[in-house]
Scaffold this active site. Structure first.
Site, PDB file in Angstrom:
ATOM      1  N   ASP A 107      11.867 -16.824 -66.900  1.00  0.00           N
ATOM      2  CA  ASP A 107      11.012 -15.645 -66.672  1.00  0.00           C
ATOM      3  C   ASP A 107      11.351 -14.477 -67.594  1.00  0.00           C
ATOM      4  OD1 ASP A 107       9.885 -17.054 -64.506  1.00  0.00           O
ATOM      5  OD2 ASP A 107      11.497 -16.372 -63.200  1.00  0.00           O
ATOM      6  N   THR A 135      17.684 -26.440 -63.231  1.00  0.00           N
ATOM      7  CA  THR A 135      16.525 -27.317 -63.287  1.00  0.00           C
ATOM      8  C   THR A 135      16.991 -28.669 -63.831  1.00  0.00           C
ATOM      9  OG1 THR A 135      14.187 -27.415 -63.925  1.00  0.00           O
ATOM     10  CG2 THR A 135      15.738 -26.598 -65.608  1.00  0.00           C
ATOM     11  N   ARG A 153       7.254 -16.120 -55.522  1.00  0.00           N
ATOM     12  CA  ARG A 153       8.470 -15.633 -54.857  1.00  0.00           C
ATOM     13  C   ARG A 153       8.978 -14.352 -55.519  1.00  0.00           C
ATOM     14  NH1 ARG A 153      12.378 -20.778 -55.104  1.00  0.00           N
ATOM     15  NH2 ARG A 153      11.337 -21.000 -57.107  1.00  0.00           N
ATOM     16  N   ALA A 166       7.274 -24.111 -64.855  1.00  0.00           N
ATOM     17  CA  ALA A 166       7.232 -22.900 -65.678  1.00  0.00           C
ATOM     18  C   ALA A 166       5.985 -22.077 -65.345  1.00  0.00           C
ATOM     19  CB  ALA A 166       7.199 -23.289 -67.152  1.00  0.00           C
ATOM     20  N   GLY A 167       6.073 -20.804 -65.648  1.00  0.00           N
ATOM     21  CA  GLY A 167       4.903 -19.942 -65.467  1.00  0.00           C
ATOM     22  C   GLY A 167       4.902 -18.924 -66.588  1.00  0.00           C
ATOM     23  N   HIS A 168       3.979 -19.062 -67.513  1.00  0.00           N
ATOM     24  CA  HIS A 168       3.940 -18.155 -68.655  1.00  0.00           C
ATOM     25  C   HIS A 168       2.688 -17.289 -68.586  1.00  0.00           C
ATOM     26  CE1 HIS A 168       6.708 -21.033 -71.142  1.00  0.00           C
ATOM     27  NE2 HIS A 168       7.346 -20.372 -70.200  1.00  0.00           N
ATOM     28  N   THR A 169       2.892 -15.986 -68.697  1.00  0.00           N
ATOM     29  CA  THR A 169       1.748 -15.075 -68.668  1.00  0.00           C
ATOM     30  C   THR A 169       1.454 -14.595 -70.085  1.00  0.00           C
ATOM     31  OG1 THR A 169       2.414 -14.357 -66.478  1.00  0.00           O
ATOM     32  CG2 THR A 169       0.829 -12.956 -67.620  1.00  0.00           C
ATOM     33  N   GLY A 178       9.835 -13.725 -70.290  1.00  0.00           N
ATOM     34  CA  GLY A 178       8.647 -13.220 -70.997  1.00  0.00           C
ATOM     35  C   GLY A 178       8.371 -13.986 -72.280  1.00  0.00           C
ATOM     36  N   LYS A 179       8.720 -15.267 -72.256  1.00  0.00           N
ATOM     37  CA  LYS A 179       8.547 -16.093 -73.456  1.00  0.00           C
ATOM     38  C   LYS A 179       7.075 -16.266 -73.827  1.00  0.00           C
ATOM     39  CE  LYS A 179      10.957 -19.336 -71.325  1.00  0.00           C
ATOM     40  NZ  LYS A 179      11.550 -18.639 -70.191  1.00  0.00           N
ATOM     41  N   GLN A 215      11.787 -22.282 -68.728  1.00  0.00           N
ATOM     42  CA  GLN A 215      13.007 -21.954 -67.970  1.00  0.00           C
ATOM     43  C   GLN A 215      13.993 -21.204 -68.875  1.00  0.00           C
ATOM     44  OE1 GLN A 215      11.849 -25.542 -67.447  1.00  0.00           O
ATOM     45  NE2 GLN A 215      10.539 -24.453 -66.030  1.00  0.00           N
TER      46      GLN A 215
HETATM   47  P1  IMP Z   1      12.890 -26.946 -60.305  1.00  0.00           P
HETATM   48  O1  IMP Z   1      12.859 -26.799 -61.787  1.00  0.00           O
HETATM   49  O2  IMP Z   1      11.544 -26.754 -59.666  1.00  0.00           O
HETATM   50  O3  IMP Z   1      13.552 -28.208 -59.867  1.00  0.00           O
HETATM   51  O4  IMP Z   1      13.812 -25.761 -59.703  1.00  0.00           O
HETATM   52  C1  IMP Z   1      15.207 -25.672 -59.975  1.00  0.00           C
HETATM   53  C2  IMP Z   1      15.623 -24.221 -60.140  1.00  0.00           C
HETATM   54  O5  IMP Z   1      15.069 -23.706 -61.351  1.00  0.00           O
HETATM   55  C3  IMP Z   1      15.139 -23.280 -59.041  1.00  0.00           C
HETATM   56  O6  IMP Z   1      16.107 -22.263 -58.856  1.00  0.00           O
HETATM   57  C4  IMP Z   1      13.880 -22.675 -59.617  1.00  0.00           C
HETATM   58  O7  IMP Z   1      13.570 -21.418 -59.060  1.00  0.00           O
HETATM   59  C5  IMP Z   1      14.295 -22.545 -61.077  1.00  0.00           C
HETATM   60  N1  IMP Z   1      13.166 -22.547 -62.005  1.00  0.00           N
HETATM   61  C6  IMP Z   1      12.440 -23.616 -62.402  1.00  0.00           C
HETATM   62  N2  IMP Z   1      11.501 -23.243 -63.286  1.00  0.00           N
HETATM   63  C7  IMP Z   1      11.641 -21.920 -63.468  1.00  0.00           C
HETATM   64  C8  IMP Z   1      10.973 -20.967 -64.294  1.00  0.00           C
HETATM   65  O8  IMP Z   1      10.058 -21.266 -65.063  1.00  0.00           O
HETATM   66  N3  IMP Z   1      11.417 -19.684 -64.192  1.00  0.00           N
HETATM   67  C9  IMP Z   1      12.448 -19.319 -63.399  1.00  0.00           C
HETATM   68  N4  IMP Z   1      13.103 -20.176 -62.617  1.00  0.00           N
HETATM   69  C10 IMP Z   1      12.705 -21.477 -62.653  1.00  0.00           C
END
Ligand code: IMP
Length: 425
Positions: free
Chosen positions: A13, A235, A299, A39-42, A15-16, A220
């Protein structure tokens, strides 16, 4: 300098997405190499606001080819949604035939495993990413390219699904998944995705051979890396630089540089140690001001001061040659800004990042403070516009981490970007 990696340097997160969209103007290929739709990229630019989970953040540039490498795990439902929402054609998007699929039973298992962990839950995103990588490693995975051979898949699937259902029902007491429904889904995915399925490593190699720029898009962050992160609160893939080579099928000689994206402070979602976490009002203030809520799960993100110990470690395991600092404007108006320069663990000061989460959890941050600034840094685009207070903060970050700040993001829009040194030079 054809290949340039832009890697999350903290806990994700950072800001990539915004930075990749900015850099993609001068790139032929934008390539993702790890993770999945966790992942979530804006991306915000003149064309609108885009919330992306799987497709690379270069999709707003019509000239660019976006590729999803073999190291990514792909949920075809999410891929189809993003293709539809963004009107993507195979000329602009390719997915590796070697990437593994996130199947419906992976999502079921992600949830059941987390429930069973109880208080020790990792706080996964629940997207089936971990269980898909488990199957990849245990050689029970299904690869994207297999969608194109339904006869073979029809032979493999019954055994895999039967095994998954045993685990789901007998170990976790969950409801079984339906083989026929899954097979029907794979047929649908095959017909809708076949034109996008390509040997992505060839696309990357062709661009590099032509001396075109390839931007390698991190997902990530380094501290969530399966090997180098705060295990087990990590992850299931390798967001660090090593993952780029295996996750795309390319060699290190193609590299022009590796930049780490750092927020001007820190955030973390999910469980796990976070030495500089700010509890109470100050953390709430940053969270509200900066909208620090997950793009994928919604979250609330945990907030902390910039962690120089973790940052130095991250720079070392990735070989960063520059920092990209994001969200600088969020710190406008603070009286004092803290930077963690060392830890004290069991009474002993150290500047080393501990390998295990239990020790890291006992780390007490040792802070240095810089005076804040009252001027706005929002939307500044030229080095001479940086006020002395913000400049002193950036200088301090350079001193603590030991690498230069090359780009500063001063707002979420593509244009709100200050380039101190061109990354693609
Ligand atoms: P998973 O990748 O869904 O298995 O989650 C494992 C851990 O990585 C958890 O703490 C998630 O909140 C965190 N996580 C996975 N992807 C991201 C991301 O893109 N940004 C921030 N945290 C992430």
């Amino acid at each position: 300098m054809p290949a340039y990696a832009v890697i999350g340097a903290q806990w994700g997160d950072e800001g990539k997405g915004k930075i990749i969209d900015f850099l993609a103007e001068n790139a032929a290929v934008i390539a993702r190499y790890s993770g999945g739709n966790n992942a979530g990229h804006t991306v915000i630019n003149d064309a609108g606001t885009f919330k992306l989970h799987l497709v690379p953040s270069g999709i707003c540039w019509p000239h660019a080819m976006n590729v999803i490498g073999n190291g990514v795990v792909v949920d075809p439902e999410v891929l189809l949604k993003e293709i539809g929402e963004n009107d993507l054609a195979p000329e602009r998007l390719a997915v590796s035939d070697r990437a593994h699929l996130i199947m419906p039973y992976h999502i079921v298992l992600d949830e059941l495993e987390e429930k069973r962990r109880g208080n020790a839950a990792i706080g996964t995103t629940g997207r089936g990413v971990g269980p898909a990588y488990v199957d990849k490693v245990s050689r029970q995975g299904i690869r994207v390219g297999e969608l194109l051979d339904p006869e073979d898949l029809a032979m493999r699937l019954p055994e895999i699904v039967a095994f998954k259902n045993e685990v789901i029902t007998k170990i976790y007491g969950g409801d079984p998944v339906d083989l026929d429904e899954i097979f029907a889904l794979t047929n649908k995915w095959a017909s809708k995705l076949s034109a996008f399925i390509r040997p992505v490593e060839n696309l990357v190699a062709d661009a590099l051979n032509k001396d075109e720029n390839v931007i390698i898009e991190g997902a990530q962050g380094a501290l969530l890396d399966l090997d180098h992160g705060t295990y087990p609160y990590v992850t299931s893939s390798n967001p660090t630089v090593g993952g780029t080579l295996t996750g795309l099928g390319m060699g290190p000689s193609s590299y022009g540089g590796v930049a780490g994206v750092f927020k001007a402070y820190c955030t973390r979602v999910g469980s796990g140690p976070f030495p500089t976490e700010i509890h109470g009002d100050q953390g709430d203030r940053i969270r509200e001001m900066a909208g620090e809520f997950g793009v994928t799960t919604g979250r609330a993100r945990r907030i902390g001061w910039f962690d120089g110990v973790a940052a130095k470690y991250s720079a070392r395991v990735n070989g960063f040659d520059g920092m990209i600092i994001t969200r600088l404007d969020t710190l406008d108006g603070w009286d004092e800004i803290k930077i963690c320069v060392a830890y004290e663990i069991d009474g002993v000061p150290t500047d080393q990042f501990p390998v295990d989460a239990v020790t890291l959890d006992r780390a007490e941050p040792i802070y240095e403070s810089v005076a804040g600034w009252s001027e706005s840094t929002r939307a500044i685009t030229k080095p001479e516009q940086i006020n002395p207070g913000a400049k002193a903060y950036l200088d301090k970050l350079e001193e603590v981490v030991g690498i230069p700040v090359k780009v500063v993001s001063t707002g979420p829009h593509r244009n709100e970007t200050l380039v101190i040194q061109d990354l693609l030079d």
